[in-house]
Design a protein around this motif. Structure first.
Motif: not given
Length: 237
Positions: A162-165, A174-176, A221-222
């Motif tokens: 949700e916070h990938p940084e 990101i695909v949610r 994650i792509r």
């Protein structure tokens, strides 16, 4: 002549390490797409025979656990709508030690045979368990060799992405997936993995209370970050 609806059927290949990975990590997503008619093939590298959970109280041992976990996985697949299950027959906790080239070739053959629109596996560095990372590394190499890496997505755990940084990604990577309508199936799959989930008291609470413990989204994650912007809410977009 091939039936056109069959020809156009969407396919997903899921390459994981252990029974229960599919349910505990992304069961809501698998139930969602199965419910939409996607043909899902699940690959489990092992039968989880080295797992430490033997039921609560324990009723399995090293001689019986592999067969029990296989049967539990088959039941979980029924709960989620997964039609095809393949075991690679690798001993649990040894995936990182098998011949990498041979493992990659086996997965590549599956990718070419199934021709999936979407492939899910573990990230080779963020997988958390050596078996996870090893199967993810081999699956990634297989997709590269088969020219299917744009179809590849890595699973993530809980709401971490949700916070990938902090993990080196942006939200565009990101695909949610909204799984709120599929949590009952996810709970049923959790419960199917009885010997692993019995120790978790919340899993066996009344359905509504147990379901409230799940997040409403699952994150992926792509594998290819340089593609033009695509939907952040659908793996098949």
């Amino acid at each position: 002549m091939k039936d056109s609806s069959q020809h156009q059927k969407r396919r997903m290949l899921v390459v994981f390490a252990h029974p229960d990975d599919e349910s505990f990590i992304c069961g809501g997503t698998l139930a969602k797409y199965a419910g939409e008619g996607v043909d899902i093939t699940l690959v489990s590298a092992t039968r989880g025979e080295m797992g430490r959970r033997m039921g609560n109280p324990p009723y399995l041992n090293r001689e019986t656990i592999a067969a029990a976990r296989e049967e539990e996985l088959r039941q979980a697949c029924d709960c989620l709508g997964i039609r095809n299950l393949i075991f690679l027959d690798i001993r649990d906790k040894t995936v990182e030690f098998v011949d990498e080239e041979a493992l990659t070739a086996r997965i590549e053959a599956l990718v070419r045979d199934i021709s999936p629109d979407v492939i899910l596996t573990f990230h080779e560095k963020l997988g958390g368990h050596p078996d996870h990372c090893a199967i993810g590394k081999a699956a990634t190499a297989a997709c590269e060799r088969a020219g299917r890496k744009p179809s590849l997505f890595y699973i993530s755990f809980g709401s971490a992405m949700e916070h990938p940084e902090p993990y080196g990604y942006t939200r565009d990577d990101i695909v949610r997936i909204d799984v709120s309508a599929h949590l009952k199936a996810k709970l049923a799959a959790f419960r199917a993995h009885r010997c692993q989930s019995e120790i978790e008291e919340w899993v066996w609470l009344p359905d509504r209370e147990a379901i409230s413990r799940f997040g409403l989204h699952e994150y992926f994650i792509r594998a290819v970050r340089t593609l033009p912007q695509r939907s952040g809410h659908d793996l098949f977009a």
